[in-house]
Design an enzyme around this catalytic site. Sequence first.
Site, PDB file in Angstrom:
ATOM      1  N   HIS A  37       7.155 -21.060 -49.854  1.00 15.77           N
ATOM      2  CA  HIS A  37       6.705 -20.693 -48.410  1.00 15.77           C
ATOM      3  C   HIS A  37       5.400 -21.037 -47.813  1.00 15.77           C
ATOM      4  CE1 HIS A  37       5.234 -17.217 -50.293  1.00 15.77           C
ATOM      5  NE2 HIS A  37       4.740 -16.554 -49.103  1.00 15.77           N
ATOM      6  N   HIS A  50       3.024 -20.053 -46.360  1.00 17.62           N
ATOM      7  CA  HIS A  50       1.400 -19.053 -46.221  1.00 17.62           C
ATOM      8  C   HIS A  50       0.420 -19.661 -46.694  1.00 17.62           C
ATOM      9  CE1 HIS A  50       3.641 -14.918 -45.344  1.00 17.62           C
ATOM     10  NE2 HIS A  50       3.383 -16.078 -44.142  1.00 17.62           N
ATOM     11  N   ASP A  56      -1.904 -19.400 -49.131  1.00 16.81           N
ATOM     12  CA  ASP A  56      -2.167 -19.102 -50.182  1.00 16.81           C
ATOM     13  C   ASP A  56      -0.888 -19.863 -51.217  1.00 16.81           C
ATOM     14  OD1 ASP A  56      -0.368 -16.945 -49.570  1.00 16.81           O
ATOM     15  OD2 ASP A  56      -0.378 -15.773 -50.840  1.00 16.81           O
ATOM     16  N   HIS A  57      -0.072 -20.840 -50.949  1.00 19.07           N
ATOM     17  CA  HIS A  57       0.783 -21.102 -51.568  1.00 19.07           C
ATOM     18  C   HIS A  57       0.446 -23.116 -50.935  1.00 19.07           C
ATOM     19  CE1 HIS A  57       3.473 -17.916 -52.893  1.00 19.07           C
ATOM     20  NE2 HIS A  57       2.758 -16.693 -51.647  1.00 19.07           N
TER      21      HIS A  57
END
Length: 306
Positions: free
Chosen positions: A63, A65, A67-68
């Site tokens: 996804h 976000h 932090d990814h």
Amino acid sequence: MEVTFFGTSAGLPTKERNTQAIALNLEPFSNSIWLFDVGEGTQHQILHHSIKLGKVDHIFITHMHGDHIFGLPGLLTSRSFQGGEDKPLTVIGPKGLQQYIETSLRLSESHLNYPITYIEIDNQFTYHHKGFTVSAKLLNHGIPSYGYRIESPTTPGTIDVEALKSIGLYPGPKYQEVKAYDNFEHEGQIYNSEDFKGPAKPGPIISIFGDTKPCQSELSIARDSDVMIHEATYIEGEKTLANNYHHSHIEDVFCLIKQANVKRSLITHLSNRYNYDEIDTIRHQLKANENVPHFEFVKDFDTFKI
Ligand SMILES: [Zn+2]
Ligand SMILES: [Zn+2]
């Protein structure tokens, strides 16, 4: 096969743990590496490991976000200089991923020396590559977040030499035919190849989840996994709080392990509020309850054989 964690923290990095990145080494099925999520600083983490970016031929994103995905532009650019030249890359993930990457590269005037194929996925996603089947299902995380189910190739049964000798067929070129085809002919008779082979061995099933609170589609992704990789942002305290923030509580993951008959579960994306000592203390407390299924909290650079 082998899985290595390059980041295990949720949301923000800590001094000990980076944000999300998981590398799946496909050997012996294929001489390549698949990355799942690329948190900021993933390329720095990989520098501490023997993995070479040139061997990464697929990147899957769960996804959008930060932090990814915040490590993507840097990692893609460095790949040009670290063995990736002329080696095609396939990038798979939610809608908007291609625009994010292309915009970052264009505005920073970065140029790659290898081609990228983009595949933006939906709830029906199924992908076949070198005997692997990857499917994805939509989870429940506030923004589109996916879980991937990776089914590895089946290894054909080995030749039963004694059985072949018993019909007068001794080791030689004909054995290749027995290996490769459903039927073979010997001295005027047709035989079924399966009768002269050991049982085929199904390859491991691996499920890798994006961030999510509990939802129905989790079960079909995780079912009978040999290895499941799942988030548990909340490993103590109120379950409702975790779910209000569209994340999983450790109790949710335990439920899924049992319901889906998961053989081994590796739990990552633990809240950035914890250091390793605190995680270890909580792990001991959880394991004191005999109803808790087998699980492991993973650390950065942990590698597990599959
Ligand atoms: Zn996250
Ligand atoms: Zn998220």
